[in-house]
Design a protein around this motif. Structure first.
Motif, short mmCIF file in Angstrom:
data_model
loop_
_atom_site.label_atom_id
_atom_site.label_comp_id
_atom_site.label_asym_id
_atom_site.label_seq_id
_atom_site.Cartn_x
_atom_site.Cartn_y
_atom_site.Cartn_z
N ALA A 1 0.82 -1.21 0.00
CA ALA A 1 0.00 0.00 0.00
C ALA A 1 0.85 1.26 0.00
N SER A 2 2.06 1.14 0.56
CA SER A 2 2.92 2.32 0.67
C SER A 2 3.67 2.65 -0.62
N ASP A 3 3.63 1.78 -1.60
CA ASP A 3 4.38 2.03 -2.84
C ASP A 3 3.80 3.22 -3.60
N ALA A 4 4.69 4.09 -4.09
CA ALA A 4 4.22 5.26 -4.83
C ALA A 4 3.80 4.88 -6.25
N ASP A 5 4.56 3.97 -6.84
CA ASP A 5 4.24 3.53 -8.22
C ASP A 5 3.98 2.03 -8.15
N LYS A 6 2.76 1.68 -7.85
CA LYS A 6 2.46 0.28 -7.53
C LYS A 6 2.75 -0.67 -8.69
N ASP A 7 2.42 -0.25 -9.91
CA ASP A 7 2.58 -1.18 -11.03
C ASP A 7 3.95 -1.06 -11.71
N ARG A 8 4.82 -0.19 -11.15
CA ARG A 8 6.20 -0.05 -11.65
C ARG A 8 6.23 0.28 -13.14
N ASP A 9 5.34 1.17 -13.55
CA ASP A 9 5.28 1.53 -14.97
C ASP A 9 5.88 2.90 -15.24
N GLY A 10 6.49 3.50 -14.21
CA GLY A 10 7.11 4.81 -14.40
C GLY A 10 6.18 5.98 -14.13
N LEU A 11 4.94 5.71 -13.77
CA LEU A 11 4.00 6.77 -13.38
C LEU A 11 3.59 6.50 -11.95
N ASN A 12 3.74 7.48 -11.07
CA ASN A 12 3.29 7.21 -9.72
C ASN A 12 1.76 7.27 -9.66
N ASP A 13 1.25 6.76 -8.56
CA ASP A 13 -0.21 6.62 -8.47
C ASP A 13 -0.93 7.95 -8.64
N ALA A 14 -0.31 9.02 -8.10
CA ALA A 14 -0.96 10.33 -8.20
C ALA A 14 -1.06 10.76 -9.67
N GLU A 15 0.03 10.54 -10.40
CA GLU A 15 0.00 10.87 -11.83
C GLU A 15 -1.07 10.04 -12.54
N GLU A 16 -1.11 8.77 -12.21
CA GLU A 16 -2.10 7.90 -12.87
C GLU A 16 -3.51 8.38 -12.57
#
Ligand SMILES: [Ca+2]
Ligand SMILES: [Ca+2]
Ligand SMILES: [Ca+2]
Ligand SMILES: [Ca+2]
Ligand SMILES: [Zn+2]
Length: 978
Positions: free
Chosen positions: A337-352
């Motif tokens: 839950a603490s990961d900023a970019d959960k799917d490791r695609d180069g976009l953090n969750d906020a950007e997504e």
């Protein structure tokens, strides 16, 4: 814009589809089950720390992972990302696909080859040096170690141990040693575990369980541990066999892996669709979507995305877009839950969140470009500035023109004609837009046509496709504004003129010519189908990819529905080119189709050849032994310059051919050739050739009157013949006054009629032959420009004569003459027509084969089938092969239909033989090539009616490209990302 004919299209299809079916031994390796779920045991004392798994991301697929290939994951080049090793057990080699730093796999390479035994297990660890080494277990119990070099390569394997009694199945596992060295352990399916010491010697054996269906290794509580799946539980044991823990597992499943998924330093255990978390293993986190697996899977835990924790890797069969047994290896990226970019695609969750892309999907729009690439670029390519969006299918392609191609016109065609074929597709993107966006970039400088002469597109691709763009872009060589081209199927490179660009690019995006079916259905209206590549319903502006709207209508030529469940408006195209079927509304919801050109409509099932949009297939072309296809390397079994003769005698099929040695196609021909005979054995095979002891100077003619078998053959002194039974022919008889004649022969109600042809200046003569008795020589009063062929119409009781005549400066136009009478009193002509009418242009100058077809498909009047080679001048110039037949539709080519057999590369110098045999037509002809070992090689084919027995239908191109081809065609990288 010039458009070449469809004939110019040719395509290489990469055999990416692996053979169907699991290797039987391998089946046991993987779970065999319905995946039922244990209830998730959420225990408050063991928080799962918000552990979850993203949507699966396809890593490898198809042949790379297809059973019996066996996977193993390990970081072989020490960059922090696990690489994908695959063994092919029977072929005894191991391939590696390095991990492109968590983005995509790198193109594969061979790592190990020629291991002395079948590979049954792989493990990696520090067995020898300070890098990761590869250990392999052979079926005989031998263990090899290939020392790692730290760069993804390994040294030659050396044998380190042999374990006895590995049993039916076995696993090779890495065991952490007390020191810096790892050890190996071998687990047998009967539960025996053999632990090996640092030099490979067995140091302990134990049997903690009686049966093992899956095994893995790791650490539990700081101790080396082995996990054994018994089929109903997972038992964790120490290196000496002490049972540490017993975990429940659903019956009948065997997916098992160990690794630290949540980053607490303790190895967790994946059991089927759940990860049981260390240290208590009571809380379990489910992997969403696991229930969709209906077939065996292999599960692994490894750090694919380079974050220091394991992801879940699942290899499974499907999806089934091609109707084949494709296999997929997918990564379920793990997150906390603490990961900023959960799917490791180069976009953090906020950007997504702000963009609307999926924070739990690395490639939200599944176009092969991870979300981060489409926003922040990749390797310096600013894809966003080029128009990419993570919410829409984007396809980047480099168009490399030849220097003869006007670039402005190419670009205009691309923009106005080609790209819209993709952009207007009925596919809804996540952002609401439609279709696939094609981003075409013109590559300059153009190819120097002179310098590139003789180079094919694969070589030019190797030379010019920038390596760092592979995995992001496609590459297309543009040779011109017209048609033609070749592409790999499900690949990133190919060539295509602008008129066939979309077709060739369709191949790159995974499409074949026939959808998932073996033959191209007339209802597959796609521009991928040769029949509709350049026009649809006669209109070049209406070519399109198919949405599969008619995919539910299965067409099988052996049982075609006379009525289709669609209103006539939906099927009007069938009446257009190239098929021009007659159709008629059957009420407002159904339509009759006269598939067989009978001139009538029916509710019944029909047998007919309907795959003639381009040419027709006469069946597999095999040399007489029945095992070797024509064109195979090495000398042909039988070679000749003369037309073969096929005849059915007392229920058996015989072939009489002249026979010669290999000869350069340009060398002078020998004066005569010996005759050989072969009997058909069934199953595409003939008896070995038997020398008839006769020498011919022309095309032989074999014929049977039902009791006696005759072989006629021209010689320098005149036409001779022998008769009797095919395996014992009597002495030869010479027919007077026949020097210089070519021949044809027909069985006329039990009487053999020999046709004698000398030249277009003389009438065709005939005589009867019965045993040694040759009847008086008579003539038909008919001239011909070709040696006549003949058959007997048993319905109208007329002799059919196939002749040639000059028309519109074509000297060999085909004519069918009907004659009444008998050999005693003479014949009189009833009718004479040009095949296909005077305008048809159909012509050929080899002896035609006439068959009178009285099968049920032929209707009450029967029908005439005419099989012959086309015009060849001079007479040994290669020419195509054709079948013409009468049809019930009189306003079409005056009641005739003509098809070409095979393709424009299938030609003969000698003509073709044909005979009706057991409900189909057998063909025999010779191959025309430039090589002495194959030129004149005889081959036979057994489906001369071209009526097949395979299902075919329309196919949904759009879904295949969207859900399968677009992403997978750019799946691998060629150079390591930064
Ligand atoms: Ca992300
Ligand atoms: Ca994402
Ligand atoms: Ca994407
Ligand atoms: Ca996109
Ligand atoms: Zn093609």
């Amino acid at each position: 814009m010039t458009t070449t004919s469809a004939n110019m299209v040719s395509c290489i299809v990469r055999p990416h589809r692996k053979g169907a079916g699991c290797h039987p031994r391998h089946l046991a390796l993987i779970a065999l089950a319905l995946f039922m779920h244990l209830p998730v045991q959420a225990v408050a004392a063991e928080p799962t720390a918000g552990l979850g798994f993203c949507r699966p991301y396809t890593w490898l697929f198809g042949g790379w992972v297809a059973p019996p290939r066996m996977p193993h994951l390990a970081d072989m080049n020490a960059d922090g990302y696990v690489d994908f090793l695959y063994a092919t057990p029977e072929d005894r080699f191991v391939d590696i696909s390095l991990n492109g730093r968590g983005w995509k796999p790198m193109r594969g390479e061979r790592l190990i080859s020629d291991l002395p035994d079948r590979i049954v297990g792989m493990a990696t660890g520090r067995f020898a040096g300070n890098t990761t080494d590869l250990a392999m277990l052979g079926a005989g119990g031998q263990v090899w170690i290939a020392q790692g070099r730290g760069d993804g390569k390994v040294q030659a394997p050396r044998s380190v141990a042999t374990v006895s009694e590995i049993g039916q199945r076995a696993w090779l596992l890495r065991m952490a040693g007390g020191d810096d060295r790892d050890r190996l352990a071998v687990v047998a399916s009967d539960g025996h575990v053999t632990a090996l010491g640092p030099t490979g010697q067995p140091v302990a054996t134990f049997r903690a369980v009686k049966r093992v269906v899956g095994a893995a290794s790791g650490q539990v509580g700081g101790q080396a541990a082995i996990a054994l799946h018994t089929g109903s539980a997972v038992v964790l044991v120490g290196p000496a066999g002490s049972v540490m823990r017993r975990l429940p597992a659903s019956r009948g499943q065997s997916a098992l892996a160990m690794g630290d998924v949540n980053g607490d330093g303790e190895d967790d255990v994946l059991i089927n669709g759940e990860v049981a978390l260390a240290p208590a293993f009571r809380s379990r986190v489910r992997i969403a979507g696991w229930e969709r697996f209906r077939k065996p899977v292999i599960a692994m835990l490894a750090d694919v995305t380079g974050k220091g924790r394991c992801d879940v890797v699942v290899q499974h069969q499907g999806p089934d877009y091609y109707g084949s047994k494709e296999a997929d290896c997918a990564v379920y990226v793990s997150y906390l839950a603490s990961d900023a970019d959960k799917d490791r695609d180069g976009l953090n969750d906020a950007e997504e969140a702000s963009l609307g892309s999926d924070p739990l999907d690395r490639d939200t729009d599944y176009d092969g470009l991870p979300d981060g690439w489409e926003v922040h670029g990749f390797r310096g390519f600013d894809l966003k500035a080029m128009g990419a969006s993570p919410l829409r299918k984007d396809v980047f392609v480099l168009n490399l023109p030849y220097d003869t191609v006007p670039v402005d016109q190419m670009e205009k065609l691309m923009k106005d004609k080609v790209a819209p074929l993709f952009e207007d597709l009925p596919y809804r993107n996540r952002d609401g837009s439609q279709g696939f966006r094609i981003h075409a970039v013109t590559m300059l400088p153009a190819v120097d046509t002179k310098a590139a002469a003789g180079k094919g597109w694969p070589q030019l691709a190797a030379e010019t496709f920038p390596k760092d763009k592979i995995g992001v872009f496609h590459w297309m060589l543009v040779p011109g504004l017209g048609g033609g081209g070749q592409s790999g199927q499900l690949a990133d490179a190919g060539s295509g003129g602008m008129a066939s660009w979309a077709h060739e690019f369709g191949h790159q995006l995974g499409l074949s010519h026939t959808g998932k079916w073996p033959a191209w259905s007339p209802t597959y209206t796609s521009l991928m189908n040769y029949s509709y590549s350049y026009q649809f319903d006669g209109d070049p502006a209406r070519i399109h990819f198919s949405r599969g709207e008619l995919a539910d209508i299965i067409l099988n030529e052996s049982r075609l529905p006379g009525k289709l469940p669609r209103p006539i408006e939906k099927l009007k195209f069938l009446a257009g080119p190239p098929y021009r079927f007659r159709i008629q509304a059957a009420g407002s919801h159904a339509t009759y189709v006269d598939w067989g050109w009978s001139g009538a409509f029916t509710d019944r099932r029909i047998r007919a050849n309907i795959t003639y949009g381009y040419s027709v297939n006469g069946g597999e072309r095999l040399q007489p032994s029945g095992t070797k296809p024509i064109g195979a390397p090495g000398p042909c079994e039988l070679m000749t310059d003369y037309q073969a003769s096929l005849v059915v005698h007392r229920g058996s099929l015989y072939m009489v051919t002249a026979d010669r040695d290999a000869l350069d196609p340009k060398a002078p021909r020998p004066e005569s050739a010996k005759l050989v005979i072969q009997r058909y054995l069934g199953k595409r095979a003939w008896t070995p050739k038997a020398d008839l002891g006769m020498h011919t100077t022309g095309d032989p003619a074999a014929v049977s009157d039902g009791r006696t078998f005759y072989v006629f053959y021209p010689t320098k002194v005149g036409v001779r013949y022998r008769y009797g039974s095919p395996d014992r022919l009597g002495d030869s008889v010479t027919i007077p006054d026949t020097a210089g004649c070519s021949i044809g022969a027909v069985n006329l109600r039990g009487t053999i009629l020999l046709l004698l042809y000398r030249s277009s200046a003389e009438n065709i003569r005939y005589c009867t032959v019965r045993g040694t008795r040759v009847g008086p020589m008579k003539d038909f009063g008919i001239k011909s420009t070709i040696t006549p062929g003949s058959a007997y119409d048993t319905r109208r009781k007329e002799l059919l004569l196939g002749t040639g005549s000059e028309l519109n400066r074509q000297p060999y136009r085909w004519q069918l003459r009907r004659l009444t009478g008998d050999p005693e009193r003479g014949f009189s002509e009833v009718s004479c027509v040009f095949l296909g009418g005077e305008k048809s242009g159909w012509a050929g100058n080899k002896r035609p084969n006439l068959i009178f077809d009285t099968s049920r498909d032929a209707g009450p009047d029967g029908r005439v089938i005419w099989i012959a080679a086309g015009v060849s001048a001079p007479s040994n110039t290669p020419t195509g092969l054709y079948i013409a037949r009468t049809i019930g539709v009189k306003d079409h080519n005056e009641g005739w239909m003509l098809w070409r057999y095979y393709d424009e590369w299938t030609n003969t110098r000698s003509g073709i033989a044909a005979a009706w045999y057991r409900g189909d037509i057998v063909l025999a002809t010779t191959w025309a090539s430039d090589h002495s070992t194959t030129d004149g090689g005889v081959y036979c084919a057994y489906n001369g009616t071209a009526i097949g027995n395979q299902d075919m239908a329309d196919f949904d191109d759009v879904t295949l490209m969207a859900d399968y081809g677009i992403a997978r065609s750019i799946q691998t990288l060629a150079v390591m990302p930064p």
